[in-house]
Write a protein that holds these residues in place. Sequence first.
Motif, PDB file in Angstrom:
ATOM      1  N   CYS A  53      -8.101   4.519  -5.617  1.00  0.00           N
ATOM      2  CA  CYS A  53      -7.039   3.512  -5.580  1.00  0.00           C
ATOM      3  C   CYS A  53      -6.378   2.886  -7.153  1.00  0.00           C
ATOM      4  CB  CYS A  53      -7.241   2.109  -4.946  1.00  0.00           C
ATOM      5  SG  CYS A  53      -6.160   0.771  -4.987  1.00  0.00           S
ATOM      6  N   HIS A  60      -8.132  -1.381   2.510  1.00  0.00           N
ATOM      7  CA  HIS A  60      -6.869  -2.097   2.022  1.00  0.00           C
ATOM      8  C   HIS A  60      -5.894  -2.802   3.062  1.00  0.00           C
ATOM      9  CE1 HIS A  60      -8.692  -1.264  -1.815  1.00  0.00           C
ATOM     10  NE2 HIS A  60      -8.767   0.145  -1.569  1.00  0.00           N
ATOM     11  N   SER A 108     -10.787   5.687   3.359  1.00  0.00           N
ATOM     12  CA  SER A 108     -10.734   4.351   2.308  1.00  0.00           C
ATOM     13  C   SER A 108      -9.500   3.507   2.371  1.00  0.00           C
ATOM     14  CB  SER A 108     -11.207   4.646   0.704  1.00  0.00           C
ATOM     15  OG  SER A 108      -9.961   5.548   0.299  1.00  0.00           O
ATOM     16  N   TRP A 109      -8.414   3.918   2.897  1.00  0.00           N
ATOM     17  CA  TRP A 109      -7.226   3.380   3.013  1.00  0.00           C
ATOM     18  C   TRP A 109      -7.384   2.283   3.903  1.00  0.00           C
ATOM     19  CZ3 TRP A 109      -3.310   7.606   5.116  1.00  0.00           C
ATOM     20  CH2 TRP A 109      -3.017   8.587   3.905  1.00  0.00           C
ATOM     21  N   MET A 128      -2.953   5.042  -3.500  1.00  0.00           N
ATOM     22  CA  MET A 128      -4.146   5.517  -2.796  1.00  0.00           C
ATOM     23  C   MET A 128      -3.899   7.214  -2.893  1.00  0.00           C
ATOM     24  SD  MET A 128      -5.524   2.727  -1.655  1.00  0.00           S
ATOM     25  CE  MET A 128      -6.734   3.275  -0.971  1.00  0.00           C
ATOM     26  N   LEU A 177       0.953  -1.094  -0.051  1.00  0.00           N
ATOM     27  CA  LEU A 177      -0.045  -0.110   0.029  1.00  0.00           C
ATOM     28  C   LEU A 177       1.056   1.235  -0.149  1.00  0.00           C
ATOM     29  CD1 LEU A 177      -3.117   0.075   0.266  1.00  0.00           C
ATOM     30  CD2 LEU A 177      -2.620   0.414   2.499  1.00  0.00           C
ATOM     31  N   ARG A 222      -9.013   9.334   2.518  1.00  0.00           N
ATOM     32  CA  ARG A 222      -7.902   8.905   3.589  1.00  0.00           C
ATOM     33  C   ARG A 222      -8.793   7.867   4.314  1.00  0.00           C
ATOM     34  NH1 ARG A 222      -5.441  14.188   5.937  1.00  0.00           N
ATOM     35  NH2 ARG A 222      -4.728  14.982   3.969  1.00  0.00           N
ATOM     36  N   VAL A 256       0.811   5.192   0.700  1.00  0.00           N
ATOM     37  CA  VAL A 256      -0.422   6.280   1.111  1.00  0.00           C
ATOM     38  C   VAL A 256       0.348   7.264   1.620  1.00  0.00           C
ATOM     39  CG1 VAL A 256      -1.922   4.443   1.895  1.00  0.00           C
ATOM     40  CG2 VAL A 256      -0.295   5.308   3.366  1.00  0.00           C
TER      41      VAL A 256
END
Length: 127
Positions: free
Chosen positions: A55, A85, A81-82, A72, A25, A79, A27
């Motif tokens: 994403c 995942h 929605s991080w 992302m 990921l 944020r 971010v």
Amino acid sequence: MFNLMSNCCSWVSKLQQPLRKITVLVVGLDKAGKTSCVRGMLRVPPGDVGPTHGCVRTELRVENYLINLLDMGGAPEVRGSWREHYGEAHGIIFVVDSSDRQRMKEVREALVDLLKHPRVAGKPLLV
């Protein structure tokens, strides 16, 4: 000659190993350089990059690893929605624009929020 044979045997053994899949990921805050970092890993020439919405999945092959990079979006409204995942990620890259000193408090808050999540515990983190 022995060195050449050894290298060939090593190369053949790598081909026979199964492909390992890893999800990473990527971010950070908006405009931190997440997409530029991903483009650098893919060896894509730098260019104008717009904001990432949601994403963006990209695959990177390194030896016997297939790395699924999840780039992302970093805007405040996305944020949250991080978290969706965190469970599938094997590791996290948290990108910080160290030249943007005015947003360091916001960076700290986003990183602390990320680290508090139970699905992040024990996973490798690169800042």
